[in-house]
Scaffold this active site. Structure first.
Site, PDB file in Angstrom:
ATOM      1  N   LYS A   1       0.699  -1.232   0.009  1.00  0.00           N
ATOM      2  CA  LYS A   1       0.043  -0.067  -0.083  1.00  0.00           C
ATOM      3  C   LYS A   1       0.703   1.249   0.024  1.00  0.00           C
ATOM      4  CE  LYS A   1      -2.135  -1.208   3.946  1.00  0.00           C
ATOM      5  NZ  LYS A   1      -1.407  -2.313   4.204  1.00  0.00           N
ATOM      6  N   ARG A  61      -9.716   1.807   8.855  1.00  0.00           N
ATOM      7  CA  ARG A  61      -9.555   0.476   9.252  1.00  0.00           C
ATOM      8  C   ARG A  61     -10.503  -0.274   9.995  1.00  0.00           C
ATOM      9  NH1 ARG A  61      -3.375   0.995   8.688  1.00  0.00           N
ATOM     10  NH2 ARG A  61      -2.479  -1.111   9.100  1.00  0.00           N
ATOM     11  N   ARG A  77      11.401  -5.749   5.409  1.00  0.00           N
ATOM     12  CA  ARG A  77      11.220  -4.260   4.930  1.00  0.00           C
ATOM     13  C   ARG A  77      12.290  -3.766   5.903  1.00  0.00           C
ATOM     14  NH1 ARG A  77       5.262  -1.813   5.310  1.00  0.00           N
ATOM     15  NH2 ARG A  77       5.177  -3.023   7.373  1.00  0.00           N
ATOM     16  N   ARG A 125      11.210  -1.702  11.244  1.00  0.00           N
ATOM     17  CA  ARG A 125      10.045  -1.094  12.322  1.00  0.00           C
ATOM     18  C   ARG A 125       9.703  -2.499  13.455  1.00  0.00           C
ATOM     19  NH1 ARG A 125       5.094   0.045   8.583  1.00  0.00           N
ATOM     20  NH2 ARG A 125       3.698  -1.230  10.208  1.00  0.00           N
ATOM     21  N   ARG A 184      -1.211  -8.971  13.100  1.00  0.00           N
ATOM     22  CA  ARG A 184      -1.705  -7.710  12.120  1.00  0.00           C
ATOM     23  C   ARG A 184      -2.551  -8.328  11.299  1.00  0.00           C
ATOM     24  NH1 ARG A 184       3.778  -5.367  10.684  1.00  0.00           N
ATOM     25  NH2 ARG A 184       2.570  -4.082   9.365  1.00  0.00           N
TER      26      ARG A 184
HETATM   27  P1  ADP Z   1       2.073  -1.765   3.241  1.00  0.00           P
HETATM   28  O1  ADP Z   1       2.405  -0.336   3.140  1.00  0.00           O
HETATM   29  O2  ADP Z   1       1.036  -2.337   2.604  1.00  0.00           O
HETATM   30  O3  ADP Z   1       2.570  -2.283   4.608  1.00  0.00           O
HETATM   31  P2  ADP Z   1       4.790  -1.685   2.034  1.00  0.00           P
HETATM   32  O4  ADP Z   1       4.317  -0.546   0.491  1.00  0.00           O
HETATM   33  O5  ADP Z   1       5.707  -1.090   3.025  1.00  0.00           O
HETATM   34  O6  ADP Z   1       3.538  -2.329   2.274  1.00  0.00           O
HETATM   35  O7  ADP Z   1       5.644  -2.920   1.347  1.00  0.00           O
HETATM   36  C1  ADP Z   1       6.006  -4.115   2.372  1.00  0.00           C
HETATM   37  C2  ADP Z   1       7.336  -4.531   2.032  1.00  0.00           C
HETATM   38  O8  ADP Z   1       7.330  -5.122   0.554  1.00  0.00           O
HETATM   39  C3  ADP Z   1       8.448  -3.322   1.594  1.00  0.00           C
HETATM   40  O9  ADP Z   1       9.580  -3.748   2.219  1.00  0.00           O
HETATM   41  C4  ADP Z   1       8.486  -3.080   0.104  1.00  0.00           C
HETATM   42  O10 ADP Z   1       9.844  -2.648  -0.263  1.00  0.00           O
HETATM   43  C5  ADP Z   1       8.149  -4.283  -0.424  1.00  0.00           C
HETATM   44  N1  ADP Z   1       7.259  -4.299  -1.745  1.00  0.00           N
HETATM   45  C6  ADP Z   1       6.110  -3.545  -1.789  1.00  0.00           C
HETATM   46  N2  ADP Z   1       5.840  -3.967  -3.047  1.00  0.00           N
HETATM   47  C7  ADP Z   1       6.310  -4.800  -3.601  1.00  0.00           C
HETATM   48  C8  ADP Z   1       6.341  -5.661  -4.900  1.00  0.00           C
HETATM   49  N3  ADP Z   1       5.062  -5.502  -5.693  1.00  0.00           N
HETATM   50  N4  ADP Z   1       7.204  -6.619  -4.902  1.00  0.00           N
HETATM   51  C9  ADP Z   1       8.075  -6.968  -4.109  1.00  0.00           C
HETATM   52  N5  ADP Z   1       8.091  -6.257  -2.817  1.00  0.00           N
HETATM   53  C10 ADP Z   1       7.429  -5.280  -2.665  1.00  0.00           C
HETATM   54  P1  AMP Z   2       0.734   0.626   8.922  1.00  0.00           P
HETATM   55  O1  AMP Z   2       1.698   1.508   8.815  1.00  0.00           O
HETATM   56  O2  AMP Z   2      -0.466   0.866   8.057  1.00  0.00           O
HETATM   57  O3  AMP Z   2       1.116  -0.671   8.728  1.00  0.00           O
HETATM   58  O4  AMP Z   2       0.191   0.690  10.397  1.00  0.00           O
HETATM   59  C1  AMP Z   2       1.091   0.665  11.495  1.00  0.00           C
HETATM   60  C2  AMP Z   2       0.236   0.262  12.856  1.00  0.00           C
HETATM   61  O5  AMP Z   2      -0.786   1.636  13.095  1.00  0.00           O
HETATM   62  C3  AMP Z   2      -1.041  -0.647  12.773  1.00  0.00           C
HETATM   63  O6  AMP Z   2      -0.648  -2.014  13.130  1.00  0.00           O
HETATM   64  C4  AMP Z   2      -1.992  -0.186  13.813  1.00  0.00           C
HETATM   65  O7  AMP Z   2      -1.658  -0.489  14.979  1.00  0.00           O
HETATM   66  C5  AMP Z   2      -1.858   1.368  13.717  1.00  0.00           C
HETATM   67  N1  AMP Z   2      -2.748   1.998  12.714  1.00  0.00           N
HETATM   68  C6  AMP Z   2      -2.579   2.467  11.561  1.00  0.00           C
HETATM   69  N2  AMP Z   2      -3.532   2.935  10.956  1.00  0.00           N
HETATM   70  C7  AMP Z   2      -4.700   2.700  11.872  1.00  0.00           C
HETATM   71  C8  AMP Z   2      -6.179   2.923  11.669  1.00  0.00           C
HETATM   72  N3  AMP Z   2      -6.680   3.415  10.697  1.00  0.00           N
HETATM   73  N4  AMP Z   2      -6.823   2.389  12.842  1.00  0.00           N
HETATM   74  C9  AMP Z   2      -6.187   1.853  13.732  1.00  0.00           C
HETATM   75  N5  AMP Z   2      -4.967   1.631  13.807  1.00  0.00           N
HETATM   76  C10 AMP Z   2      -4.400   2.147  13.100  1.00  0.00           C
END
Ligand code: ADP
Ligand code: AMP
Length: 216
Positions: free
Chosen positions: A8, A83, A122, A155, A166
């Site tokens: 995302k 969410r 990540r 993270r 999660r």
């Molecule tokens: P989200 O925001 O949904 O938690 P991220 O965009 O941070 O996910 O992506 C999670 C991890 O996967 C990061 O380390 C990112 O670099 C990697 N990643 C994201 N999209 C892809 C993809 N299409 N192919 C391979 N790795 C990806």
């Molecule tokens: P993310 O970076 O989107 O993976 O979010 C990291 C963490 O932040 C999640 O696992 C939740 O603990 C919290 N969080 C982010 N967005 C929300 C939301 N809309 N509602 C509740 N918790 C959230």
């Protein structure tokens, strides 16, 4: 929308740049609060580090302020919010009071085992926030940000145990939000396969968004 690690944030950054939108990531906003060490940040950390959702009343206040302050010409792109169905309902009410409406929901999906691999690999830059992956998107110099040269960090909630929690939280509390939007007239839900490489996922998303525009 989509499970943790589906891509995302990676896609949202690209789309926000392409369409001149503000990228509002609730996770990034909460992590900044957590790093700042405020009372609110410490409260948020209790939930985030356990893979639980931050309570709705906190989330809604913080995200309403972020949306109100955003001023990009193309509008805003929400990443990670809403969410829960309660958050989605309040967002709808607030947008409608402002004469606006949420028109498109992009859902990026990926298999559980791919998610665990993406999340545990990540890494991000503590200075500029750029996100990498040790295998799929490695930095040019191992462990260092391409732009800032500083050491990349993992993270607190990106361990395998927390990511499984999660995912469970996502299935229980966030998937019903997608069902809520699917049932709402005037709102398009676009399902994107997040299993492909980053450029392909961007292309699929842009193509789906162009399809919505063409229908309007
Ligand atoms: P989200 O925001 O949904 O938690 P991220 O965009 O941070 O996910 O992506 C999670 C991890 O996967 C990061 O380390 C990112 O670099 C990697 N990643 C994201 N999209 C892809 C993809 N299409 N192919 C391979 N790795 C990806
Ligand atoms: P993310 O970076 O989107 O993976 O979010 C990291 C963490 O932040 C999640 O696992 C939740 O603990 C919290 N969080 C982010 N967005 C929300 C939301 N809309 N509602 C509740 N918790 C959230």
């Amino acid at each position: 929308m989509g499970p943790p690690g589906a891509g995302k944030g990676t896609q949202a950054k690209r789309l926000a740049e392409k369409f001149d939108m503000a990228h509002l990531s609730s996770g990034d906003i909460f992590r900044a609060e957590k790093t700042g060490g405020s009372v609110l940040g410490r409260e948020m950390a209790r939930y985030m580090d356990a893979g639980e959702l931050v309570p709705d009343e906190i989330v809604i206040g913080v995200m309403t302020r972020a949306i109100t302050k955003s001023k990009a010409p193309g509008g805003f792109l929400l990443d990670g919010f809403p969410r829960t169905v309660a958050q989605a309902r309040v967002l709808d009410e607030q947008l409608s009071a402002a004469g606006a409406a949420l028109d498109v929901v992009v859902v990026i999906n990926a298999e559980d085992e791919l998610i665990v691999e993406r999340i545990t690999g990540r890494r991000s830059c503590p200075d500029c926030g750029k996100v990498y992956h040790v295998k799929f998107m490695p930095p040019k110099r191992k462990g260092l940000c391409d732009a800032c040269g500083v050491e990349l960090v993992q993270r607190d909630d990106d361990s395998e145990a927390v990511v499984r929690q999660r995912l469970e939280t996502y299935r229980r509390q966030t998937e019903p939000v997608i069902a809520y939007y699917r049932g709402r007239p005037g709102c398009e839900v676009l399902d994107i396969d997040g299993g492909a490489n980053v450029d392909e996922v961007t292309a699929l998303t842009v193509e789906a968004l162009d399809g919505v525009k063409a229908k309007a």
